[in-house]
Design a protein around this motif. Sequence first.
Motif, PDB file in Angstrom:
ATOM      1  N   ILE A 141      -0.829  75.849  78.018  1.00  0.00           N
ATOM      2  CA  ILE A 141       0.603  75.557  78.061  1.00  0.00           C
ATOM      3  C   ILE A 141       0.812  74.162  77.478  1.00  0.00           C
ATOM      4  O   ILE A 141       0.147  73.220  77.887  1.00  0.00           O
ATOM      5  CB  ILE A 141       1.127  75.616  79.508  1.00  0.00           C
ATOM      6  CG1 ILE A 141       0.899  77.014  80.091  1.00  0.00           C
ATOM      7  CG2 ILE A 141       2.605  75.228  79.545  1.00  0.00           C
ATOM      8  CD1 ILE A 141       1.218  77.129  81.569  1.00  0.00           C
ATOM      9  N   GLY A 142       1.716  74.060  76.499  1.00  0.00           N
ATOM     10  CA  GLY A 142       2.062  72.759  75.926  1.00  0.00           C
ATOM     11  C   GLY A 142       3.312  72.227  76.591  1.00  0.00           C
ATOM     12  O   GLY A 142       3.866  72.854  77.498  1.00  0.00           O
ATOM     13  N   PRO A 143       3.806  71.079  76.151  1.00  0.00           N
ATOM     14  CA  PRO A 143       4.999  70.498  76.776  1.00  0.00           C
ATOM     15  C   PRO A 143       6.258  71.335  76.564  1.00  0.00           C
ATOM     16  O   PRO A 143       6.319  72.159  75.652  1.00  0.00           O
ATOM     17  CB  PRO A 143       5.158  69.154  76.063  1.00  0.00           C
ATOM     18  CG  PRO A 143       3.857  68.866  75.421  1.00  0.00           C
ATOM     19  CD  PRO A 143       3.231  70.183  75.122  1.00  0.00           C
ATOM     20  N   LEU A 144       7.237  71.095  77.429  1.00  0.00           N
ATOM     21  CA  LEU A 144       8.600  71.568  77.204  1.00  0.00           C
ATOM     22  C   LEU A 144       9.323  70.405  76.512  1.00  0.00           C
ATOM     23  O   LEU A 144       9.471  69.330  77.099  1.00  0.00           O
ATOM     24  CB  LEU A 144       9.272  71.892  78.542  1.00  0.00           C
ATOM     25  CG  LEU A 144      10.705  72.439  78.474  1.00  0.00           C
ATOM     26  CD1 LEU A 144      10.709  73.872  77.927  1.00  0.00           C
ATOM     27  CD2 LEU A 144      11.360  72.418  79.862  1.00  0.00           C
ATOM     28  N   PHE A 145       9.713  70.602  75.265  1.00  0.00           N
ATOM     29  CA  PHE A 145      10.383  69.553  74.494  1.00  0.00           C
ATOM     30  C   PHE A 145      11.893  69.693  74.651  1.00  0.00           C
ATOM     31  O   PHE A 145      12.422  70.799  74.557  1.00  0.00           O
ATOM     32  CB  PHE A 145      10.012  69.660  73.013  1.00  0.00           C
ATOM     33  CG  PHE A 145       8.552  69.439  72.737  1.00  0.00           C
ATOM     34  CD1 PHE A 145       8.035  68.155  72.628  1.00  0.00           C
ATOM     35  CD2 PHE A 145       7.684  70.516  72.602  1.00  0.00           C
ATOM     36  CE1 PHE A 145       6.678  67.941  72.368  1.00  0.00           C
ATOM     37  CE2 PHE A 145       6.332  70.317  72.336  1.00  0.00           C
ATOM     38  CZ  PHE A 145       5.830  69.036  72.227  1.00  0.00           C
ATOM     39  N   ILE A 146      12.573  68.570  74.868  1.00  0.00           N
ATOM     40  CA  ILE A 146      14.006  68.623  75.195  1.00  0.00           C
ATOM     41  C   ILE A 146      14.790  67.648  74.323  1.00  0.00           C
ATOM     42  O   ILE A 146      14.354  66.518  74.095  1.00  0.00           O
ATOM     43  CB  ILE A 146      14.218  68.269  76.683  1.00  0.00           C
ATOM     44  CG1 ILE A 146      13.439  69.235  77.581  1.00  0.00           C
ATOM     45  CG2 ILE A 146      15.710  68.293  77.045  1.00  0.00           C
ATOM     46  CD1 ILE A 146      13.368  68.826  79.040  1.00  0.00           C
ATOM     47  N   MET A 147      15.949  68.096  73.852  1.00  0.00           N
ATOM     48  CA  MET A 147      16.921  67.212  73.168  1.00  0.00           C
ATOM     49  C   MET A 147      18.256  67.353  73.879  1.00  0.00           C
ATOM     50  O   MET A 147      18.726  68.472  74.087  1.00  0.00           O
ATOM     51  CB  MET A 147      17.096  67.609  71.704  1.00  0.00           C
ATOM     52  CG  MET A 147      15.873  67.330  70.845  1.00  0.00           C
ATOM     53  SD  MET A 147      15.991  68.067  69.182  1.00  0.00           S
ATOM     54  CE  MET A 147      17.285  67.088  68.440  1.00  0.00           C
ATOM     55  N   THR A 148      18.858  66.225  74.244  1.00  0.00           N
ATOM     56  CA  THR A 148      20.135  66.219  74.956  1.00  0.00           C
ATOM     57  C   THR A 148      21.135  65.368  74.190  1.00  0.00           C
ATOM     58  O   THR A 148      20.842  64.221  73.837  1.00  0.00           O
ATOM     59  CB  THR A 148      19.953  65.618  76.366  1.00  0.00           C
ATOM     60  OG1 THR A 148      18.923  66.343  77.049  1.00  0.00           O
ATOM     61  CG2 THR A 148      21.243  65.698  77.178  1.00  0.00           C
TER      62      THR A 148
ATOM     63  N   SER B  34      13.308  64.072  75.184  1.00  0.00           N
ATOM     64  CA  SER B  34      12.463  63.969  76.365  1.00  0.00           C
ATOM     65  C   SER B  34      11.501  65.150  76.383  1.00  0.00           C
ATOM     66  O   SER B  34      11.555  66.019  75.517  1.00  0.00           O
ATOM     67  CB  SER B  34      13.313  63.933  77.648  1.00  0.00           C
ATOM     68  OG  SER B  34      14.096  65.102  77.756  1.00  0.00           O
ATOM     69  N   GLY B  35      10.617  65.132  77.360  1.00  0.00           N
ATOM     70  CA  GLY B  35       9.649  66.210  77.429  1.00  0.00           C
ATOM     71  C   GLY B  35       9.066  66.300  78.824  1.00  0.00           C
ATOM     72  O   GLY B  35       9.024  65.311  79.552  1.00  0.00           O
ATOM     73  N   VAL B  36       8.661  67.517  79.179  1.00  0.00           N
ATOM     74  CA  VAL B  36       8.050  67.749  80.485  1.00  0.00           C
ATOM     75  C   VAL B  36       6.652  68.306  80.243  1.00  0.00           C
ATOM     76  O   VAL B  36       6.479  69.268  79.494  1.00  0.00           O
ATOM     77  CB  VAL B  36       8.870  68.759  81.310  1.00  0.00           C
ATOM     78  CG1 VAL B  36       8.223  68.990  82.677  1.00  0.00           C
ATOM     79  CG2 VAL B  36      10.304  68.278  81.473  1.00  0.00           C
ATOM     80  N   GLN B  37       5.677  67.669  80.850  1.00  0.00           N
ATOM     81  CA  GLN B  37       4.307  68.153  80.723  1.00  0.00           C
ATOM     82  C   GLN B  37       4.110  69.382  81.593  1.00  0.00           C
ATOM     83  O   GLN B  37       4.889  69.630  82.518  1.00  0.00           O
ATOM     84  CB  GLN B  37       3.330  67.065  81.172  1.00  0.00           C
ATOM     85  CG  GLN B  37       3.478  65.755  80.415  1.00  0.00           C
ATOM     86  CD  GLN B  37       2.580  64.685  81.014  1.00  0.00           C
ATOM     87  OE1 GLN B  37       1.388  64.888  81.199  1.00  0.00           O
ATOM     88  NE2 GLN B  37       3.163  63.537  81.330  1.00  0.00           N
TER      89      GLN B  37
END
Length: 195
Positions: A132-139, A155-158
């Motif tokens: 599983i890789g990161p969840l990449f986020i743009m806000t 941002s990102g969630v490991q």
Amino acid sequence: MIRSSLTAAIGFTALIFGPTTAHAQDCDVPGADPWEFTEEQVTDLYACMEDAMQQAYSSGDNETASAYRDWTATSTRPAVAGAHGERFLYTFANDVAAEQYLRFAENGVTMPVGSILAKESLKITAKGEVRIGPLFIMTKGDPGTAPETADWVYSGVQPNGQPMKFKQSFCHDCHAAFEGQDALGYPLPEVRVTN
Ligand code: HEC
């Protein structure tokens, strides 16, 4: 001097885009080269991994990680585009973002304030294992809140639920190339959801 900063840059990239935590999975991985996977193999692998991914991302207190699965999927399946460490990528758009994002417009795009894009990632290792890789986020923030990154906050969630650490410029230096698209890269054309 040049060499050491280059090494640092590569190390930094590996930190963000390299495999993160190892999860022993019972999923069938058809090989070590993600570019060679058939559509069916990708779909099967994702079906096997999707619950574990959602659990992994939401194991911390990140709000997006707990919410994105109820959002609009922007592609028909995960796909490998090259960027983001040759991972399989699968992007979800929140209600604010979905309508505009799904047009995949190439010119004059300005995403509404409050848009959030969350992108799951799956890495195939050289040994042919899945991680599983990161969840990449743009806000998208209010106009003027982040002028250097077109008001996007990256941002990102490991996979352990904890936030990733990186400089905004690390993400935006690449995303800024998507001129006219408000810095959005969009999924590969062949997997885009059409509505
Ligand atoms: C080397 C270029 C590059 C870098 C660096 C990069 N991205 Fe991306 N990003 C892309 C491309 C290309 C896409 C579209 C590919 C796809 O999703 O299939 C994309 C897609 C995304 C998306 C889905 C929304 C969209 O653009 O369509 C998010 C969210 C995202 N990236 C977040 C990040 C974050 C967070 C970082 C920094 C940790 C980052 N990106 C760094 C190239 C990059």
